[in-house]
Design a protein around this motif. Structure first.
Motif, mmCIF file in Angstrom:
data_model
loop_
_atom_site.group_PDB
_atom_site.id
_atom_site.type_symbol
_atom_site.label_atom_id
_atom_site.label_comp_id
_atom_site.label_asym_id
_atom_site.label_seq_id
_atom_site.Cartn_x
_atom_site.Cartn_y
_atom_site.Cartn_z
ATOM 1 N N GLY A 46 17.690 19.444 83.169
ATOM 2 C CA GLY A 46 18.085 19.040 84.082
ATOM 3 C C GLY A 46 19.062 17.904 84.070
ATOM 4 O O GLY A 46 20.235 17.593 84.897
ATOM 5 N N LEU A 47 18.380 17.509 82.287
ATOM 6 C CA LEU A 47 19.002 15.607 82.605
ATOM 7 C C LEU A 47 20.848 16.603 81.782
ATOM 8 O O LEU A 47 21.112 15.852 82.383
ATOM 9 C CB LEU A 47 19.196 15.587 81.217
ATOM 10 N N ALA A 48 20.732 16.875 81.244
ATOM 11 C CA ALA A 48 21.984 18.464 80.535
ATOM 12 C C ALA A 48 22.924 18.059 82.106
ATOM 13 O O ALA A 48 24.510 18.335 82.091
ATOM 14 C CB ALA A 48 21.764 19.470 80.134
ATOM 15 N N VAL A 49 22.107 19.253 83.015
ATOM 16 C CA VAL A 49 22.671 19.602 84.731
ATOM 17 C C VAL A 49 23.732 18.281 85.081
ATOM 18 O O VAL A 49 24.931 17.945 85.603
ATOM 19 C CB VAL A 49 22.339 20.233 84.745
ATOM 20 N N PHE A 50 22.606 17.127 85.061
ATOM 21 C CA PHE A 50 23.206 16.025 85.944
ATOM 22 C C PHE A 50 24.270 15.408 85.339
ATOM 23 O O PHE A 50 25.372 14.993 85.638
ATOM 24 C CB PHE A 50 22.062 14.960 85.972
ATOM 25 N N GLY A 51 24.012 15.217 83.842
ATOM 26 C CA GLY A 51 24.736 15.036 83.000
ATOM 27 C C GLY A 51 26.528 15.606 82.774
ATOM 28 O O GLY A 51 27.619 14.335 82.580
ATOM 29 N N TRP A 52 26.495 16.839 83.084
ATOM 30 C CA TRP A 52 27.862 17.353 83.399
ATOM 31 C C TRP A 52 28.568 17.281 84.172
ATOM 32 O O TRP A 52 29.840 17.040 84.599
ATOM 33 C CB TRP A 52 27.894 18.793 83.478
ATOM 34 N N ILE A 53 27.645 16.728 85.129
ATOM 35 C CA ILE A 53 28.359 16.590 86.848
ATOM 36 C C ILE A 53 28.609 14.881 87.273
ATOM 37 O O ILE A 53 29.873 14.956 86.868
ATOM 38 C CB ILE A 53 26.665 16.412 88.321
ATOM 39 N N ALA A 55 29.647 13.315 84.022
ATOM 40 C CA ALA A 55 30.913 13.422 82.962
ATOM 41 C C ALA A 55 32.245 13.544 83.843
ATOM 42 O O ALA A 55 33.298 13.283 83.835
ATOM 43 C CB ALA A 55 30.434 14.164 81.503
ATOM 44 N N ARG A 56 31.968 15.092 84.858
ATOM 45 C CA ARG A 56 33.379 15.969 85.821
ATOM 46 C C ARG A 56 33.413 14.947 86.637
ATOM 47 O O ARG A 56 34.748 14.595 86.166
ATOM 48 C CB ARG A 56 32.514 16.972 86.000
ATOM 49 N N TYR A 64 30.702 14.440 78.033
ATOM 50 C CA TYR A 64 30.661 15.622 78.076
ATOM 51 C C TYR A 64 29.910 15.909 76.295
ATOM 52 O O TYR A 64 28.830 17.075 76.151
ATOM 53 C CB TYR A 64 31.721 15.923 78.078
ATOM 54 N N LEU A 65 29.697 15.226 75.146
ATOM 55 C CA LEU A 65 29.778 15.335 74.075
ATOM 56 C C LEU A 65 27.895 15.178 73.989
ATOM 57 O O LEU A 65 27.494 16.415 73.377
ATOM 58 C CB LEU A 65 30.350 14.191 72.830
ATOM 59 N N MET A 66 27.264 14.590 74.859
ATOM 60 C CA MET A 66 25.782 14.778 75.160
ATOM 61 C C MET A 66 25.973 15.605 75.577
ATOM 62 O O MET A 66 24.256 15.902 75.120
ATOM 63 C CB MET A 66 25.900 12.507 75.485
ATOM 64 N N SER A 70 22.582 18.145 73.777
ATOM 65 C CA SER A 70 21.806 18.335 74.387
ATOM 66 C C SER A 70 21.339 20.059 74.304
ATOM 67 O O SER A 70 20.285 20.929 73.846
ATOM 68 C CB SER A 70 21.139 18.459 75.720
ATOM 69 N N ILE A 71 22.306 21.188 75.096
ATOM 70 C CA ILE A 71 22.430 21.978 74.741
ATOM 71 C C ILE A 71 22.721 22.378 72.819
ATOM 72 O O ILE A 71 21.420 24.104 72.917
ATOM 73 C CB ILE A 71 23.874 22.940 75.910
#
Length: 360
Positions: A46-53, A55-56, A64-66, A70-71
């Motif tokens: 969930g944090l990765a999806v939220f962070g990707w949004i 970052a975009r 993006y690197l974070m 995490s992935i």
């Protein structure tokens, strides 16, 4: 319900086992188990999806690197969690049939071909048998097999399964989980409780009130002459009184005193309309216990027993001590239905025999 944990503490080191009682999984817990993730792993996704949004939207390369990091961590955790764990388990032989409220013990032995740590064992149980057992093992080695005992007390009659016993592993980060079955599920039949009963089929049909002699044997027809009546299809032609036929012009047969019946039919009302609500239904369980008590007493006295439900005929003309288990097995499986009570009564009325004692 006893979980067998208090008296077991002196048998095993505390560092090697911790027993946790748990209820059945909720919907989201079941979804996580199927996905092979823990709560921490789901939170990381969930944090990765939220962070990707974010970052975009922000165009941040650091975010993006974070996210990608995490992935990668999740992928490494998944790979480490797939490591092969060599465990084998054996469950003690369980009784095939037990009575409602009867306590019996289960022993589980777990062995390892090489040292394993951070393993969780889970024995899945039906809620009517108790809560599922969840045992955390800090370590298990080939030289020290793990032995755990617990007790089960069935609270309601029915057919249940004990197990399967599964081993659950996680990766060092605690993001993923893996389940491996160790033993298969074992089916047990829980019989309804019975009580002592003195009810017996009544004796002669034409007595008022019908009273059974204190010492007598089941016999469908008597030997004492009672009278004559007109012939009906199905009567024994050897009982025709030809002198009465010549005198009256009607076919008359001898009627003997009604003997003591040796056949009984029990109709168990399984129509849910006439029973109390709730699972289980208190009135239906009381009816099952009553049918079990009367049926076992009749079989003990040497009668032939027929068991009917609203839906179908469960047993037909069973007799003898061995039929007791068959009777209780059927009563353990029976359940409520929407079929009308009239269907069962119609089957009783359609029976060709007239010397059957009916109970509803």
């Amino acid at each position: 319900m006893s979980n067998g944990g208090s008296w077991l503490r002196g048998l095993l080191p505390v560092s090697r086992r911790r027993v946790v009682r748990r209820t059945t999984d909720t919907g989201w817990e079941l979804a996580l188990r199927r996905a092979g993730l823990t709560i921490a792993g789901a939170a990381l996704i969930g944090l990765a999806v939220f962070g990707w949004i974010i970052a975009r939207l922000e165009g941040s390369r650091t975010l993006y690197l974070m996210v990608y990091g995490s992935i990668i961590v999740l992928g490494i955790a998944w790979y480490l969690g797939r490591g092969r764990r060599v465990l084998s388990a054996h469950r003690s032989e369980l009784p095939l049939r037990v009575n409602q409220g009867q306590l019996f013990e289960v022993e589980v032995t777990v062995e390892a071909k090489r040292r394993a740590s951070s393993v969780v064992l889970e024995e899945q149980l039906h809620p009517h048998l108790g809560r599922s057992r969840r045992i955390q093992l800090d370590h298990v080695s080939p030289s020290h097999p793990f032995v755990h005992r617990y007790a089960i007390t069935p609270q309601l009659r029915g057919v249940y399964k004990v197990g399967p016993l599964v081993a659950i592993w996680s990766d060092p980060f605690g993001f993923t989980r893996r389940e491996s079955p160790l033993t298969d599920a074992t089916e047990i039949i829980v019989h309804p409780t019975t009580e002592h009963a003195q009810d017996r089929p009544l004796t002669r049909q034409w007595e008022d009130p019908p009273v059974r002699p204190p010492v007598s044997k089941p016999w469908p027809s008597g030997f004492e002459f009672y009278g004559m009546r007109q012939y009906v299809p199905g009567d024994d032609r050897r009982r025709i009184v030809w002198r009465a036929v010549a005198r009256t012009g009607k076919v008359m047969v001898r009627e003997f005193e009604q003997g003591i019946t040796d056949r009984c039919a029990i109709l168990l009302d399984t129509n849910q309309r006439y029973h109390s609500s709730g699972i289980p239904s208190d009135t239906f369980e009381a009816a099952v216990r009553t049918a079990a008590t009367i049926g076992t007493q009749y079989l003990k006295d040497g009668f032939a027993l027929t068991l009917e439900s609203c839906e179908r005929r469960l047993l037909e003309n069973v007799r003898g001590p061995k039929a007791r288990m068959t009777l209780l097995d059927e009563l353990a499986r029976v359940d409520l239905s929407e079929t009308s009570r009239d269907a069962g009564i119609d089957r009783l009325i359609a029976a060709t025999r007239r010397d059957v004692h009916h109970l509803v």
